[in-house]
Design a protein around this motif. Structure first.
Motif, mmCIF file in Angstrom:
data_model
loop_
_atom_site.group_PDB
_atom_site.id
_atom_site.type_symbol
_atom_site.label_atom_id
_atom_site.label_comp_id
_atom_site.label_asym_id
_atom_site.label_seq_id
_atom_site.Cartn_x
_atom_site.Cartn_y
_atom_site.Cartn_z
ATOM 1 N N GLU A 192 0.823 -1.210 0.000
ATOM 2 C CA GLU A 192 0.000 0.000 0.000
ATOM 3 C C GLU A 192 0.857 1.261 0.000
ATOM 4 O O GLU A 192 0.454 2.287 -0.547
ATOM 5 C CB GLU A 192 -0.968 -0.018 1.196
ATOM 6 N N GLU A 193 2.044 1.200 0.603
ATOM 7 C CA GLU A 193 2.909 2.374 0.596
ATOM 8 C C GLU A 193 3.344 2.714 -0.828
ATOM 9 O O GLU A 193 3.487 3.891 -1.176
ATOM 10 C CB GLU A 193 4.133 2.134 1.488
ATOM 11 N N ARG A 196 0.466 4.602 -2.319
ATOM 12 C CA ARG A 196 0.344 5.945 -1.723
ATOM 13 C C ARG A 196 1.337 6.904 -2.364
ATOM 14 O O ARG A 196 0.983 8.028 -2.745
ATOM 15 C CB ARG A 196 0.595 5.874 -0.209
ATOM 16 N N LEU A 215 -5.267 4.774 -7.210
ATOM 17 C CA LEU A 215 -5.897 4.249 -5.994
ATOM 18 C C LEU A 215 -7.007 3.257 -6.332
ATOM 19 O O LEU A 215 -7.205 2.276 -5.607
ATOM 20 C CB LEU A 215 -6.443 5.404 -5.146
ATOM 21 N N THR A 233 -5.080 4.492 5.539
ATOM 22 C CA THR A 233 -4.230 5.563 4.995
ATOM 23 C C THR A 233 -4.607 5.891 3.555
ATOM 24 O O THR A 233 -4.743 7.064 3.176
ATOM 25 C CB THR A 233 -2.749 5.154 5.072
ATOM 26 N N LEU A 234 -4.790 4.869 2.714
ATOM 27 C CA LEU A 234 -5.152 5.111 1.316
ATOM 28 C C LEU A 234 -6.571 5.646 1.192
ATOM 29 O O LEU A 234 -6.863 6.453 0.296
ATOM 30 C CB LEU A 234 -4.988 3.829 0.495
ATOM 31 N N LEU A 237 -6.326 9.272 1.902
ATOM 32 C CA LEU A 237 -5.688 9.951 0.785
ATOM 33 C C LEU A 237 -6.684 10.155 -0.360
ATOM 34 O O LEU A 237 -6.734 11.233 -0.973
ATOM 35 C CB LEU A 237 -4.487 9.143 0.297
ATOM 36 N N GLU A 238 -7.472 9.135 -0.641
ATOM 37 C CA GLU A 238 -8.473 9.239 -1.704
ATOM 38 C C GLU A 238 -9.483 10.334 -1.385
ATOM 39 O O GLU A 238 -9.828 11.159 -2.251
ATOM 40 C CB GLU A 238 -9.168 7.895 -1.874
ATOM 41 N N ARG A 266 -3.303 13.477 7.407
ATOM 42 C CA ARG A 266 -4.193 13.986 6.371
ATOM 43 C C ARG A 266 -4.966 15.225 6.799
ATOM 44 O O ARG A 266 -6.150 15.369 6.515
ATOM 45 C CB ARG A 266 -5.170 12.900 5.918
#
Length: 495
Positions: A192-193, A196, A215, A233-234, A237-238, A266
């Motif tokens: 996932e990093e 990101r 994403l 986290t993602l 971000l989305e 965020r």
């Protein structure tokens, strides 16, 4: 000094002179001593690991001959009866005595684990990645110890790529990073990093649609391979990209290494909520690791290091004396391991949150730790800002942390039965089961509230009641129970 050119990225001693290190078995002796990191390796272990299951009759004398020839190659100027200084006798075996700067793999590992200003991190990891010359220990891929070490080094390499990219984004290099990050995410789609960093690089390069598309690809990949949705986290971000949040804009000037914590949360500094202070105990048998974590905590507002311990027994005593909010604990330690210590700490009245530190993230013990009620895991090689974010996530109790580790564990061990596993789901209604499925997908209370169109406070209360009903005390245990009971399977989560 000397250069060892036979082990791919696993280079030995720096310098200009190429060495004749003999045949593959002889090189394997040196490689095994390098893997030990300066610690002594018993001769019996060398024999077992070089000839798994069928050592030759003269294995001992063969090893001794290898060591003698290696000593001549590593120290050509040493007098015949003079004591060896590099490959030394260390009863009941041998050890390699070299400084970290003399061994490329040791230098590489140190570079990956060291924090600093973005420009320093960029330059250091650029040089470290240049040491990589192909698959590690490829010549010895038939030997179990080499396979294990090769996997560890490859994980470190991936972390180095991601930490370098993170520093590059802070330095404003988003345009130059896009191609490399696209290749990195495609090659390692479950990291996932990687997604990101790619999405953020695209967004900061003025490609919002492509960033959201990255994403979406990550979500499809995780659902197809593991049956899981994006991690918290993602998902944040989305949402922030859709809202065009100000903090996603490229930095006006290079920022300090500790400052990405605001981005990880965020929110902009003006929006950042006042988080309660977090009192932390650090437990690790390596003084260098404890020192590094002390520096990280001391530099971050709102964190207080209230105690340290070097083994599980000390950890239990320190925790009971200091009553911390969170314990950051190594899983492998002498005298009393981290898992046993965590179980005892979590059995106390009003225990702190416990976050386990690991190097590999692929150990049965880690899954047992989830069952015991730890809040999740972090890799020892994580960047400082990731450690801070992970501890805050554990404090909030919102979700399992470091999905790069935890997601793999759940997917790998789901369906296993265990006599000590949490109780079944008898007595739960449809509403409780639906809530449990959403928790198992990694959704936060706010996301669950939006999904069910109910107040967030109601969700929080329902999760607490669910934990009480099942005799659990941590959200991580709730996720494990959902998998072990068959309520959720890796192939159908999110459908």
């Amino acid at each position: 000094m000397l250069t060892f050119r036979a082990l791919g990225p696993f280079q030995a001693l720096h310098g200009e002179t190429s060495l004749d290190l003999g045949g593959q078995r002889q090189m394997a002796v040196l490689a095994r001593l390098l893997v030990a990191g300066g610690r002594a390796v018993p001769v019996a272990m060398l024999i077992d690991e070089l000839w798994p299951g069928e050592p030759p009759a003269q294995a001992l004398s063969t090893i001794q001959g290898y060591v003698s020839r290696l000593r001549r190659a590593l120290e050509p100027g040493r007098a015949p009866r003079e004591e060896a200084e590099v490959l030394v006798s260390a009863p009941p075996g041998y050890a390699l005595r070299a400084s970290p700067g003399q061994v490329d793999t040791w230098s590489f590992e140190s570079a990956v684990k060291t924090s600093g200003e973005p420009a320093e991190v960029w330059d250091r990891l650029e040089a470290a990645l240049a040491l990589w010359r192909g698959p590690a220990l490829a010549e010895f891929s038939d030997l179990p110890w080499a396979m294990s070490e090769a996997g560890r080094l490859e994980e470190l390499r991936l972390i180095a790529v991601e930490r370098r990219a993170d520093a590059g984004l802070l330095l404003g290099h988003s345009g130059a990073l896009v191609a490399d990050l696209e290749a990195h995410a495609s090659a390692h789609p479950l990291r996932e990093e990687a997604w990101r960093l790619l999405a953020l690089a695209l967004y900061r390069n003025g490609r919002q649609g492509d960033a959201l598309g990255a994403l979406r690809r990550a979500r499809m990949m995780l659902r197809d391979e593991l049956g899981l949705d994006l991690g918290a986290t993602l998902q944040r971000l989305e949402s922030d990209m859709l809202a065009q949040a100000v903090h996603l804009h490229p930095p006006a000037e290079p920022v300090r290494a500790a400052e990405p914590v605001a981005a990880a949360a965020r929110v902009t500094p003006a929006e950042k909520p006042a988080l309660p202070g977090l009192r932390v105990v650090v437990v690790d048998d390596q003084a260098l690791v404890r020192t590094g974590l002390r520096v990280v905590l001391d530099s971050e507002p709102g964190f207080e290091l209230v105690g340290e311990a070097e083994n599980g027994e000390q950890a239990i005593t320190v925790v009971r004396e200091t009553s911390p909010d969170l314990v950051l604990m190594d899983i492998q330690m002498p005298r009393l391991d981290g898992l046993t210590a965590a179980r005892r700490i979590l059995a106390d009245v009003a225990p702190p949150k416990v976050v386990m530190m690991t190097t590999f993230g692929t150990d049965d013990n880690l899954y047992a730790a989830l069952r015991a009620g730890v809040s999740g895991f972090v890799l020892k090689t994580s960047a400082p800002e990731q450690l801070i974010t992970a501890m805050r996530a554990a404090q909030a109790g919102d979700a399992l942390i470091d999905p790069a580790v935890t997601t793999r564990l759940i997917a790998a061990f789901a369906g296993r039965t265990d006599p000590s596993a949490p109780p079944g789901l008898a007595g739960l209604g449809d509403a409780e089961l639906d809530l449990m499925k959403l928790v198992a997908r990694g959704l936060t209370n706010r996301q669950i509230a939006a999904t069910l169109a109910v107040p967030e406070r109601s969700v929080s209360q329902s999760v607490v009641k669910l934990l009480d009903h099942l005799g659990l005390f941590d959200r991580a245990q709730l996720v494990v129970t959902a998998y072990e009971s068959g309520l959720v399977n890796p192939g159908d989560v999110g459908r």
